[in-house]
Motif scaffolding. Sequence first.
Motif, short mmCIF file in Angstrom:
data_model
loop_
_atom_site.label_atom_id
_atom_site.label_comp_id
_atom_site.label_asym_id
_atom_site.label_seq_id
_atom_site.Cartn_x
_atom_site.Cartn_y
_atom_site.Cartn_z
N PRO A 1 12.32 1.01 5.14
CA PRO A 1 12.92 2.28 4.70
C PRO A 1 13.42 3.08 5.89
CG PRO A 1 10.74 1.93 3.75
CD PRO A 1 10.91 0.89 4.79
N LYS A 2 14.62 3.68 5.74
CA LYS A 2 15.27 4.32 6.87
C LYS A 2 15.08 5.83 6.92
CE LYS A 2 18.93 1.57 8.78
NZ LYS A 2 20.35 1.51 9.11
N VAL A 3 14.77 6.46 5.81
CA VAL A 3 14.80 7.92 5.80
C VAL A 3 13.49 8.49 6.32
CG1 VAL A 3 15.13 9.97 4.38
CG2 VAL A 3 16.46 7.91 3.93
N SER A 4 12.43 8.49 5.54
CA SER A 4 11.17 9.03 6.03
C SER A 4 10.06 7.99 5.96
CB SER A 4 10.76 10.26 5.20
OG SER A 4 10.46 9.85 3.87
N GLY A 5 10.41 6.77 5.52
CA GLY A 5 9.38 5.77 5.33
C GLY A 5 8.87 5.73 3.91
N HIS A 6 9.31 6.68 3.09
CA HIS A 6 8.89 6.75 1.69
C HIS A 6 10.11 6.60 0.81
CE1 HIS A 6 5.79 9.45 3.77
NE2 HIS A 6 5.22 8.29 3.57
N VAL A 7 10.59 5.36 0.68
CA VAL A 7 11.88 5.13 0.05
C VAL A 7 11.89 5.55 -1.41
CG1 VAL A 7 11.33 2.71 -0.46
CG2 VAL A 7 13.72 3.43 -0.28
N ILE A 8 10.81 5.33 -2.15
CA ILE A 8 10.79 5.64 -3.58
C ILE A 8 10.84 7.15 -3.80
CG2 ILE A 8 9.48 5.41 -5.72
CD1 ILE A 8 8.31 2.80 -4.57
N THR A 9 9.97 7.88 -3.11
CA THR A 9 9.96 9.33 -3.28
C THR A 9 11.22 9.96 -2.71
OG1 THR A 9 8.59 9.46 -1.28
CG2 THR A 9 7.47 9.60 -3.40
N ALA B 1 0.83 -1.21 0.00
CA ALA B 1 0.00 0.00 0.00
C ALA B 1 0.87 1.26 0.00
CB ALA B 1 -0.93 0.00 1.21
N SER B 2 1.95 1.25 0.78
CA SER B 2 2.86 2.39 0.82
C SER B 2 3.54 2.59 -0.53
CB SER B 2 3.91 2.19 1.92
OG SER B 2 4.88 3.22 1.89
N ILE B 3 3.96 1.49 -1.16
CA ILE B 3 4.63 1.58 -2.47
C ILE B 3 3.67 2.13 -3.52
CG2 ILE B 3 5.53 0.15 -4.35
CD1 ILE B 3 6.79 -1.62 -2.10
N GLN C 1 3.27 5.87 -3.09
CA GLN C 1 4.41 6.64 -3.58
C GLN C 1 4.44 6.68 -5.11
OE1 GLN C 1 8.19 5.72 -1.28
NE2 GLN C 1 6.80 4.22 -0.40
N VAL C 2 4.19 5.54 -5.75
CA VAL C 2 4.16 5.51 -7.21
C VAL C 2 3.05 6.42 -7.74
CG1 VAL C 2 3.69 4.02 -9.21
CG2 VAL C 2 5.19 3.22 -7.37
N SER C 3 1.91 6.45 -7.04
CA SER C 3 0.80 7.30 -7.46
C SER C 3 1.15 8.78 -7.33
CB SER C 3 -0.44 6.98 -6.61
OG SER C 3 -0.82 5.63 -6.75
N VAL C 4 1.85 9.14 -6.26
CA VAL C 4 2.28 10.53 -6.08
C VAL C 4 3.15 10.96 -7.25
CG1 VAL C 4 3.79 12.02 -4.72
CG2 VAL C 4 2.09 10.62 -3.58
N LEU C 5 4.12 10.11 -7.61
CA LEU C 5 5.04 10.45 -8.70
C LEU C 5 4.31 10.46 -10.04
CD1 LEU C 5 8.11 8.31 -7.54
CD2 LEU C 5 7.81 10.78 -7.33
N GLN C 6 3.38 9.53 -10.23
CA GLN C 6 2.59 9.50 -11.47
C GLN C 6 1.77 10.78 -11.62
OE1 GLN C 6 2.70 7.15 -13.74
NE2 GLN C 6 0.88 7.41 -15.00
N ASN C 7 1.19 11.23 -10.53
CA ASN C 7 0.36 12.43 -10.58
C ASN C 7 1.17 13.72 -10.61
OD1 ASN C 7 -2.30 11.39 -10.71
ND2 ASN C 7 -2.12 10.75 -8.58
N GLN C 8 2.50 13.60 -10.51
CA GLN C 8 3.37 14.75 -10.73
C GLN C 8 3.70 14.92 -12.21
OE1 GLN C 8 6.83 14.11 -8.32
NE2 GLN C 8 5.82 14.67 -6.42
N GLY C 9 3.22 14.00 -13.03
CA GLY C 9 3.50 14.08 -14.46
C GLY C 9 4.60 13.14 -14.90
N ARG C 10 5.06 12.27 -14.00
CA ARG C 10 6.09 11.30 -14.38
C ARG C 10 5.42 10.07 -15.00
NH1 ARG C 10 10.58 13.31 -11.21
NH2 ARG C 10 9.78 14.46 -9.42
N GLU C 11 6.23 9.25 -15.66
CA GLU C 11 5.73 8.01 -16.27
C GLU C 11 6.31 6.85 -15.48
OE1 GLU C 11 5.46 9.74 -20.84
OE2 GLU C 11 7.17 8.49 -20.25
#
Length: 795
Positions: free
Chosen positions: A333-341, A96-98, A101-111
């Motif tokens: 994930p060690k940084v903020s919990g959102h490793v992909i973003t 669910a977390s992954i 994150q993928v959805s956030v990046l997709q909705n930023q205009g990324r592919e």
Amino acid sequence: MLSQVCRSGFQSFTQRLLPWVQPTILSRSRRVQPSAIRHVRSWSNIPFITVPLSRTHGKSFAHRSELKHAKRIVVKLGSAVVTRGDECGLALGRLASIVEQVSVLQNQGREMMLVTSGAVAFGKQRLRHEILLSQSVRQALHSGQNHLKEMAIPVLEARACAAAGQSGLMALYEAMFTQYSICAAQILVTNLDFHDEQKRRNLNGTLHELLRMNIVPIVNTNDAVVPPAEPNSDLQGVNVISVKDNDSLAARLAVEMKTDLLIVLSDVEGLFDSPPGSDDAKLIDIFYPGDQQSVTFGTKSRVGMGGMEAKVKAALWALQGGTSVVIANGTHPKVSGHVITDIVEGKKVGTFFSEVKPAGPTVEQQGEMARSGGRMLATLEPEQRAEIIHHLADLLTDQRDEILLANKKDLEEAEGRLATPLLKRLSLSTSKLNSLAIGLRQIAASSQDSVGRVLRRTRIAKDLELEQVTVPIGVLLVIFESRPDCLPQVAALAIASGNGLLLKGGKEASNSNRILHLLTQEALSIHGVKEAVQLVNTREEVEDLCRLDKMIDLIIPRGSSQLVRDIQKAAKGIPVMGHSEGICHMYVDSEASVDKVTRLVRDSKCEYPAACNALETLLIHRDLLRTPLFDQIIDMLRVEQVKIHAGPKFASYLTFSPSEVKSLRTEYGDLELCIEVVDSVQDAIDHIHKYGSSHTDVIVTENEKTAEFFLQHVDSACVFWNASTRFSDGYRFGLGAEVGISTSRIHARGPVGLEGLLTTKWLLRGQDHVVSDFSEHGSLKYLHENLPIPQRNTN
């Protein structure tokens, strides 16, 4: 009947599996367009970054900071990431977390594209459930008993599990992505799909069409029919990697689709120089082609086809094809919990593969050099450390022209980009350099009795003596903005206290910092400790530096309140010494001297308004309103072009008041001042405690009793009577210089000089003493006698 039992059982199992991902059915024609991004921002707590995404594919990114420009991204989810610890079923929370994150990046205009494992694990869970249901029904029919015997589950063949799990896995992804108004599409491939030219073109066209329609392709090897892997071959002049597992599939797909970034998520933090878990294993921050010889690979992950060696091979192949690669941990994930973003934002997560090797050492190597150099520095005689500092002071005056030329270049580049107060901080002058040299010589004089000074001696028992002595803290990280004069000051204090030092200056002062650091290393070289002071010149983010808890013992920020707050937030496990704000007050008592007040206010506010010890709030006793003293203060401020902000009480006394202050807790850092009215000295103290920052606060009065009451009751690092706030400074205190002003309540407070950079250790000298000799029936007794402290010759 049996099939009905099994079907109903699996349906209830599926309902238990996905109670929270059942979507409100949305039309698949609804695509999130860029214009709709505004309303999507609210559904995620992941920071939303807006950066230019267009770039020409062909070369991989050279630095992590460039990853935010990646437009087309492949995320590969390893089996260990997707599956649960028991290898039977999916890790739903992690997925669910992954997906978020993928959805956030997709909705930023990324592919975005996903290469996912998990079909075998999902199918194994499903088939185990079917087998259990089938066996339980048979036992119930044959035995007629409610009590079921222990049932053995046969070994399940992987291809069968994949066949049973593919549809369920895709249904899960589809349900999750629909929560973010994103459509997903499944593509199953085998190695043959890449070797057949027509199939390659078809696959390429399908993927491009899905990306054009803002659909996230979810790609997986067709494990139900996958043939044995073919050997690597050469196709049209391009080295082709065989699709043996999802690592090689992700790399092949990334190059085939001219992807900007490939993120490979596994169950380890990244690539280590030896097997993770071994004593000497160190995480490799950046991996370069040709570094394979320095790495020892361990066993493969608990599930899945490929180990780390397969991931590195796939990553290097993708890198050769122009795609940047990061291998990171997707399970914890060690940084903020959102490793992909976090990776896309350029944060220091996992191992980044780069073809561009920096000319200098990495920050980790610099940290090790500072540690080693600091230990050598601490073993020098006090006279030798003082000699280094004296030599640095001489270099500041001897090389004055070169320093000012470099500073002029910084000022020219900063013109129009920095505010006037910051330009003043950035500027160096002959008088500043002379003052620096004087301060450094003061530090050299005070360093004679710093490291190794005995603070306490105790005779524990006969021939058993204990000493407490001063020692360096270790490695200091000092981060400073727009203040090149800070570099030699801090370096001299670190040298005097025997500490290793990492310096991170603002890029606006890069030319000045570079020459000042070269001069510092030249001075250190006279006793062979050149590496004790390091200047971080890499593109290291401050947040990443604050995570080097195994290399850094103390962080000292020198800059804006926002910088200090950011560092205090980012530092994990490393103490931070400093102050986030310099909200300094001056209370003008009813018995204040007319001659003193205007001089003190002018000096405190106007002499250097950008300094952290400049006056920000002027508290005036109510009885002074509409008196000649008050008029003189206002006239002086008007002449000095100070903008006045009225506090609530002060505004209530005026018919036409200046602009009312937005907040009484404001550090202006410019020719602006808040004026507020108080009824008494206690009222002033209460105001300072409520709105101050515990930095520096002043009372102006001729009444000694009132002054002493103020001095004793104001709980700030520096409290003055009839003196300018600007005296709150290490040089003016006679400390020679300061690494900063601390408002914390432990270790050091106020201007922190040499003493604040020392800690202590205990030395015990005995003669075959053991604790059992001091027991109730032992032969020795504790004495605990205080012994005289020997005086060191500091001349």
